[in-house]
Design a protein around this motif. Structure first.
Motif, PDB file in Angstrom:
ATOM      1  N   UNK A  93      42.900  29.598  37.420  1.00  0.00           N
ATOM      2  CA  UNK A  93      42.267  28.653  36.489  1.00  0.00           C
ATOM      3  C   UNK A  93      41.019  28.065  37.121  1.00  0.00           C
ATOM      4  N   UNK A  94      40.023  27.876  36.262  1.00  0.00           N
ATOM      5  CA  UNK A  94      38.794  27.243  36.683  1.00  0.00           C
ATOM      6  C   UNK A  94      38.360  26.293  35.576  1.00  0.00           C
ATOM      7  N   UNK A  95      37.645  25.237  35.937  1.00  0.00           N
ATOM      8  CA  UNK A  95      37.264  24.262  34.924  1.00  0.00           C
ATOM      9  C   UNK A  95      35.881  23.712  35.135  1.00  0.00           C
ATOM     10  N   UNK A 106      44.638  36.093  34.105  1.00  0.00           N
ATOM     11  CA  UNK A 106      45.430  36.803  35.104  1.00  0.00           C
ATOM     12  C   UNK A 106      44.584  37.874  35.772  1.00  0.00           C
ATOM     13  N   UNK A 107      44.470  39.060  35.165  1.00  0.00           N
ATOM     14  CA  UNK A 107      43.713  40.091  35.881  1.00  0.00           C
ATOM     15  C   UNK A 107      42.223  40.058  35.582  1.00  0.00           C
ATOM     16  N   UNK A 108      41.861  39.552  34.409  1.00  0.00           N
ATOM     17  CA  UNK A 108      40.472  39.641  33.959  1.00  0.00           C
ATOM     18  C   UNK A 108      40.047  38.284  33.401  1.00  0.00           C
ATOM     19  N   UNK A 109      39.064  37.681  34.038  1.00  0.00           N
ATOM     20  CA  UNK A 109      38.624  36.342  33.606  1.00  0.00           C
ATOM     21  C   UNK A 109      38.090  36.370  32.169  1.00  0.00           C
ATOM     22  N   UNK A 110      37.667  37.551  31.698  1.00  0.00           N
ATOM     23  CA  UNK A 110      37.171  37.665  30.324  1.00  0.00           C
ATOM     24  C   UNK A 110      38.292  37.786  29.299  1.00  0.00           C
ATOM     25  N   UNK A 169      33.114  28.091  43.815  1.00  0.00           N
ATOM     26  CA  UNK A 169      33.720  26.776  44.085  1.00  0.00           C
ATOM     27  C   UNK A 169      35.228  26.797  43.937  1.00  0.00           C
ATOM     28  N   UNK A 170      35.774  25.694  43.435  1.00  0.00           N
ATOM     29  CA  UNK A 170      37.233  25.533  43.331  1.00  0.00           C
ATOM     30  C   UNK A 170      37.851  26.545  42.364  1.00  0.00           C
ATOM     31  N   UNK A 171      38.911  27.173  42.826  1.00  0.00           N
ATOM     32  CA  UNK A 171      39.670  28.122  42.007  1.00  0.00           C
ATOM     33  C   UNK A 171      41.144  27.796  42.196  1.00  0.00           C
ATOM     34  N   UNK A 172      41.869  27.558  41.095  1.00  0.00           N
ATOM     35  CA  UNK A 172      43.291  27.212  41.193  1.00  0.00           C
ATOM     36  C   UNK A 172      44.138  28.463  40.974  1.00  0.00           C
ATOM     37  N   UNK A 173      45.206  28.559  41.746  1.00  0.00           N
ATOM     38  CA  UNK A 173      46.105  29.713  41.656  1.00  0.00           C
ATOM     39  C   UNK A 173      47.527  29.235  41.377  1.00  0.00           C
ATOM     40  N   UNK A 174      48.145  29.842  40.357  1.00  0.00           N
ATOM     41  CA  UNK A 174      49.582  29.660  40.117  1.00  0.00           C
ATOM     42  C   UNK A 174      50.231  30.959  40.567  1.00  0.00           C
ATOM     43  N   UNK A 193      45.064  31.270  28.392  1.00  0.00           N
ATOM     44  CA  UNK A 193      45.137  29.935  27.781  1.00  0.00           C
ATOM     45  C   UNK A 193      43.907  29.136  28.175  1.00  0.00           C
ATOM     46  N   UNK A 194      43.567  28.152  27.340  1.00  0.00           N
ATOM     47  CA  UNK A 194      42.501  27.227  27.723  1.00  0.00           C
ATOM     48  C   UNK A 194      42.899  25.833  27.249  1.00  0.00           C
TER      49      UNK A 194
END
Lengths: 147, 135
Positions: free
Chosen positions: B98-100, B118-122, B30-35, B126-127
């Motif tokens: 970012x995903x929420x 950044x490179x690894x979602x794990x 679904x939605x994925x935000x990119x900075x 920040x949250x």
């Protein structure tokens, strides 16, 4: 710590790429307290229809100022890392008015400095946001010395 | 990854999102935000890290768009009540995602949690969690 060193920290912060980009100006800094100013800019708008600034702008303003005050909380300037920052958004941010803020350290120990800050438009009674943050003390700030 | 079909245009109308470089993408979750990588977002030149305020703003923007995704793209913009950001690692000068999730959506208030990496979602940088007024 001489007054000059607080001004030096202020200059460093005001010249950071993002602070320069948005024109964020830490206008006063002393041990445990500081002030900040930001002029409005059409690029800060988050709601075009209502001409409101994006709340991220006040987050950036208070994050910067609270970090600066945390660095200045101790008897000597420290490098600090933000642990957390909590923001209460109290009022809408008018898109065409300057944003002002102040912050103070309300407690610190060897490990952590605790800071609270306020932001307003028009006058200090018109608060738009309140922030509370904690910052880890990472040791003395090394001033860059040109050899 | 491709631009998010329903929300992309709405995000592109936001001047702040354009200034810092936020894009809305869509993948199989679904939605994925990119900075996007952007030198003007740097807040620490010694380690080359993104300004904490930009990361906080990005999380908040991501949270509001994840909520809009639930409410429907025609809904009026949710009004932020408060936001609590935890900074976990330095966010370096590279693309940040970012995903929420909307934890709870009531009649007037929604609670949203987001995380950024950044490179690894794990290995999140920040949250945050936020409350929004949706009435």
């Amino acid at each position: 710590m001489s007054k000059n060193q607080y001004d030096h920290i202020r200059d460093i912060i005001n010249s950071l790429p993002h602070c320069k980009k948005i024109g964020l100006h830490v206008s006063a800094l002393e041990q445990g307290r500081g002030k900040v100013e930001l002029q409005p800019n059409p690029a800060f708008i988050g709601n075009v229809e209502k001409n409101l600034m994006h709340s991220a702008i006040v987050t950036t303003l208070l994050d910067t100022l609270c970090g600066a005050v945390a660095s200045s909380a101790y008897d000597e300037i420290k490098t600090v890392a933000t642990l957390d920052l909590r923001l209460d958004h109290l009022n809408r941010l008018q898109g065409d008015k300057p944003l002002l803020g102040r912050a103070e350290c309300f407690h610190y120990n060897n490990d952590v400095a605790y800071i609270r800050g306020w932001a307003w438009q028009d006058n200090e009674e018109n608060l738009v946001a309140k922030a509370t943050g904690s910052f880890m003390n990472n040791g003395p700030f090394a001033l860059k010395v040109e050899q | 990854m491709k631009p998010h079909k329903r929300l992309c245009a709405r995000n592109d109308e936001v001047p702040y999102a354009q200034m810092v470089g936020i894009e809305l993408l869509e993948d199989d979750q679904g939605l994925l935000c990119l900075l996007k990588e952007n030198y003007d977002n740097i807040g620490n030149e010694i380690i080359g890290a993104i300004h904490g305020g930009v990361i906080g703003g990005f999380l908040e923007h991501a949270a509001s768009f994840h909520l809009l995704d639930e409410l429907g793209a025609e809904a009026s913009p949710p009004k932020i009540v408060n936001l609590s950001i935890d900074y976990l690692r330095p966010a370096l000068h590279k693309p940040t995602y970012a995903r929420g999730i909307v934890v709870k959506q009531g009649k007037r208030i929604a609670n949203v949690r987001v995380h950024a990496w950044q490179e690894d979602e794990n290995r999140p940088v920040a949250c945050a969690h936020a409350h929004f007024l949706i009435a």
